[in-house]
Design an enzyme around this catalytic site. Structure first.
Site, short mmCIF file in Angstrom:
data_model
loop_
_atom_site.label_atom_id
_atom_site.label_comp_id
_atom_site.label_asym_id
_atom_site.label_seq_id
_atom_site.Cartn_x
_atom_site.Cartn_y
_atom_site.Cartn_z
N THR A 1 0.85 -1.18 0.00
CA THR A 1 0.00 0.00 0.00
C THR A 1 0.89 1.24 0.00
O THR A 1 2.12 1.14 -0.08
CB THR A 1 -0.92 0.02 1.23
OG1 THR A 1 -0.16 0.33 2.40
CG2 THR A 1 -1.59 -1.34 1.42
N CYS A 2 0.27 2.41 0.14
CA CYS A 2 1.05 3.65 0.12
C CYS A 2 1.92 3.79 1.36
O CYS A 2 2.86 4.58 1.35
CB CYS A 2 0.13 4.85 -0.02
SG CYS A 2 -1.05 5.03 1.33
N ARG B 1 2.89 0.79 3.44
CA ARG B 1 3.43 -0.48 3.94
C ARG B 1 3.76 -1.41 2.78
O ARG B 1 3.12 -1.37 1.73
CB ARG B 1 2.46 -1.18 4.90
CG ARG B 1 1.26 -1.84 4.28
CD ARG B 1 0.43 -2.55 5.34
NE ARG B 1 -0.11 -1.60 6.31
CZ ARG B 1 0.28 -1.53 7.57
NH1 ARG B 1 1.19 -2.36 8.04
NH2 ARG B 1 -0.24 -0.63 8.38
N HIS C 1 -0.86 -9.56 13.63
CA HIS C 1 -0.46 -8.36 12.89
C HIS C 1 -1.43 -8.10 11.73
O HIS C 1 -1.92 -6.97 11.57
CB HIS C 1 0.96 -8.51 12.36
CG HIS C 1 1.39 -7.39 11.47
ND1 HIS C 1 1.68 -6.13 11.94
CD2 HIS C 1 1.54 -7.33 10.11
CE1 HIS C 1 2.00 -5.33 10.93
NE2 HIS C 1 1.93 -6.05 9.82
N SER D 1 -3.02 1.45 10.83
CA SER D 1 -3.05 2.42 9.74
C SER D 1 -2.50 3.77 10.19
O SER D 1 -2.45 4.08 11.38
CB SER D 1 -4.48 2.60 9.23
OG SER D 1 -4.97 1.41 8.66
N GLU E 1 -9.26 3.68 9.59
CA GLU E 1 -9.64 3.86 8.17
C GLU E 1 -9.93 2.51 7.54
O GLU E 1 -9.33 1.50 7.89
CB GLU E 1 -8.55 4.63 7.43
CG GLU E 1 -7.19 3.93 7.38
CD GLU E 1 -7.03 3.10 6.13
OE1 GLU E 1 -7.85 3.21 5.22
OE2 GLU E 1 -6.07 2.32 6.09
N GLY E 2 -10.88 2.51 6.61
CA GLY E 2 -11.34 1.26 6.02
C GLY E 2 -10.73 0.91 4.68
O GLY E 2 -11.03 -0.15 4.13
N GLN E 3 -9.87 1.78 4.14
CA GLN E 3 -9.29 1.52 2.82
C GLN E 3 -8.47 0.24 2.78
O GLN E 3 -8.39 -0.44 1.76
CB GLN E 3 -8.40 2.70 2.42
CG GLN E 3 -9.15 3.98 2.13
CD GLN E 3 -10.09 3.84 0.95
OE1 GLN E 3 -9.66 3.55 -0.15
NE2 GLN E 3 -11.37 4.04 1.17
N GLY F 1 -5.61 10.48 -11.59
CA GLY F 1 -5.69 9.05 -11.33
C GLY F 1 -7.15 8.64 -11.21
O GLY F 1 -8.02 9.46 -10.89
N GLY G 1 -7.88 5.25 -9.82
CA GLY G 1 -7.90 4.04 -9.02
C GLY G 1 -8.81 4.20 -7.82
O GLY G 1 -9.57 5.15 -7.71
#
Length: 555
Positions: free
Chosen positions: A49-50, A52, A99, A109, A114-116, A192, A194
């Protein structure tokens, strides 16, 4: 085999390292194939992800697995192992499960709750299934992580503990002003199409912007997103443009949000400066707030500083500026207000906040600009690696918020009471998952034992038919049923008890004991495992669809 995760995130590494280590989709595919080809690993999945990058694997050796996974992460990220190692964390077996479940619930997060991340976990599982690198363990793990995350959001108020990264970023842009009030009447450019960009576009539309322009390399996706926004009932005007028109649209935009998969910058500081220069009126009236656009009587104004002789001399030969106390005057912002804008100080060369050199008049360093000051252009960069040049923050009239500043701003955010409830859910689910996995480990052995017993019964009945050829069908059926009941009763207590014992920590040895005591053929046990895995794989796509999470960023 045992679960192992090796990774780095915003909690363990600076954004600069995460940015360099970011994996493209192709790099993720190569990493997965190389991982399952390595000796210690049987299956693998990547959660990228952005903020991790984590590599999950089912390994047969802990130390060899850590060494191999770390080496592969370094190889495919392009960051040397020596540089990457200090920022890596390792979780094994139950701690690895804990984890991932914590990550799925939003506890790990950047913005708690957050749910993303649920959509990103779903994508990671789909990628592993598509590339055939996710086996039974990782399929079970990621499916359960999605269920745990969904349970946490439905049973607790974890959503109140934080917002999506998009909402949090917009709040940082708005400063002390409510987002709806700040966004009202603005024109927005979203770069973008996405999941994150779609969520940003939808959030801006709901917040009251007048127009949303979507730019994307694939114009069809941008047009679909614009159509969804138009039909969303918010009243926003939405349209799509190709990426080649970003520079032109930036001259009209009040706020721009960028989140693409580009490996390089989408907007350089020069691009932003050119967009500012091309704007009608140069600086908006609401930014100038009564200034005449050329000078301000307040010497500390950051928008239109008063052109005194001393200031002109300083612009020619810049020197250290001593900040003046904030005693009122310019309503836009003062050089002396240093208290609220430290989050970007590390990005600025020669900034006093990092022990550097002098601040130069005319392009004020972020360390000495108020956090809530008005701007001609607001920029939100949610990409990793970054889409927008951090140097754009030095431009007069620009306010930039990116992943690094969001990390700084959220570091001290208060934790909601619901976080404790989510932690309890995670702990309970980890224990249940571990017990289920340990019990499942012995199931093929139990099935093989019962299969062997059934074969013994069939063989003995066949021998009986040979010795008593005149035996009637009724008598034969009664004898067969009696023998089967005897075998079932003899096996019932041991098999039930061994499943209970196997679900406890250290219970894996009971499977070996059964195989040894009853002299079970290892190939028979393996055949049962393979058949069970194939049956399980048949329903995985449907299960994945059932776990489709509405919080994935769709407009």
């Amino acid at each position: 085999m045992s679960l192992l995760v090796v990774g780095l995130s915003h909690r363990s590494a600076p954004v600069s390292v995460l940015e360099r280590a970011a994996l493209t989709v192709d790099a993720q595919a190569r990493l997965l194939h190389d991982t399952v080809a390595a000796e210690p690993a049987a299956e693998a999945a990547v959660l990228a992800t952005c903020n991790r990058i984590e590599l999950y694997a089912d390994v047969d050796k802990f130390h060899a697995g850590v060494a191999e996974l770390s080496t592969l992460l370094a190889l495919h990220s392009g960051v040397s192992l020596e540089e990457l190692t200090p920022y890596l964390y390792v979780h094994y077996e139950d701690r690895a499960v804990h984890h991932l479940f914590s990550v799925a619930c939003g506890l790990d997060s950047m913005v708690v709750g957050e749910g993303q991340i649920l959509g990103q976990i779903k994508d990671a599982l789909a990628r592993g299934q598509e590339l055939h690198t996710a086996g039974r363990l990782l399929n079970d793990l990621f499916q359960q992580a999605l269920r745990v995350g969904k349970r946490a959001h439905s049973e607790t108020g974890i959503d109140r503990a934080g917002q999506s990264l998009v909402t949090f970023g917009l709040e940082q842009l708005a400063g002390r002003e409510p987002v709806h009030a700040w966004a009202k009447g603005k024109r927005a450019l979203v770069i973008g199409a996405g999941s994150m960009s779609s969520l940003a576009a939808a959030t801006l539309a709901r917040s009251g912007v007048d127009e949303v322009v979507v730019a994307n390399r694939t114009l069809d996706r941008a047009e679909r997103l614009a159509e969804i926004l138009t039909e969303g009932g918010t009243g926003v005007v939405a349209r799509a443009v190709p990426m080649s028109q970003v520079a032109e649209e930036l001259t009209r935009a009040d706020v721009a949000v960028s989140c693409t998969g580009a490996t390089g910058l989408v907007l350089t500081a020069a691009d932003v400066e050119a967009a500012l220069a091309g704007r009608v009126g140069d600086v908006r009236d609401d930014v100038r707030d009564g200034h005449d656009g050329s000078a301000c009587d307040d010497d500390d104004c950051v928008i239109a500083p008063h052109a005194t002789a001393e200031r002109t001399a300083e612009a020619v030969a810049p020197d250290t500026v001593t900040p003046a106390p904030d005693t009122g005057g310019c309503p836009v912002g003062r050089v002396g207000d240093e208290t609220a804008y430290e989050q970007h100080a590390a990005l600025v060369e020669n900034s006093p906040a990092v022990g550097g050199g002098p601040v130069r008049v005319g392009r004020v360093a972020p360390a000495v600009v108020p956090a809530a000051r008005a701007a001609a252009l607001y920029l939100l960069d949610l990409a990793m690696p970054r889409d927008i040049d951090a140097a754009a923050h030095r431009l007069t009239g620009v306010r930039l918020v990116d992943i690094e500043s969001l990390a700084d701003a959220s570091a001290d955010a208060p934790m909601a009471a619901d976080v404790d409830a989510v932690r309890t859910i995670v702990s309970d689910e980890v224990a249940a998952f571990g017990a289920a996995q340990r019990a499942a480990h012995i199931t093929p052995t139990v099935v093989a034992l019962r299969t062997m017993a059934a074969d013994v019964v069939s063989g003995e009945i066949a021998r009986l038919d040979g010795r008593l050829p005149g035996l009637g069908d009724k008598e034969r059926a009664e004898i067969t049923q009696t023998v089967r009941r005897v075998v079932d009763k003899l096996l019932h207590a041991p098999t039930v008890r061994v499943k209970q014992l196997a679900s406890e920590p250290g219970g894996a040895g009971y499977a070996d004991a059964l195989r040894t005591l009853f002299d079970l053929d290892p190939e028979t046990v393996a055949a049962v495992s393979r058949a069970d895995l194939l049956s399980n794989a048949g329903g995985q796509q449907n299960q994945l669809h059932e776990n489709d999470e509405p919080k994935r960023g769709r407009a």
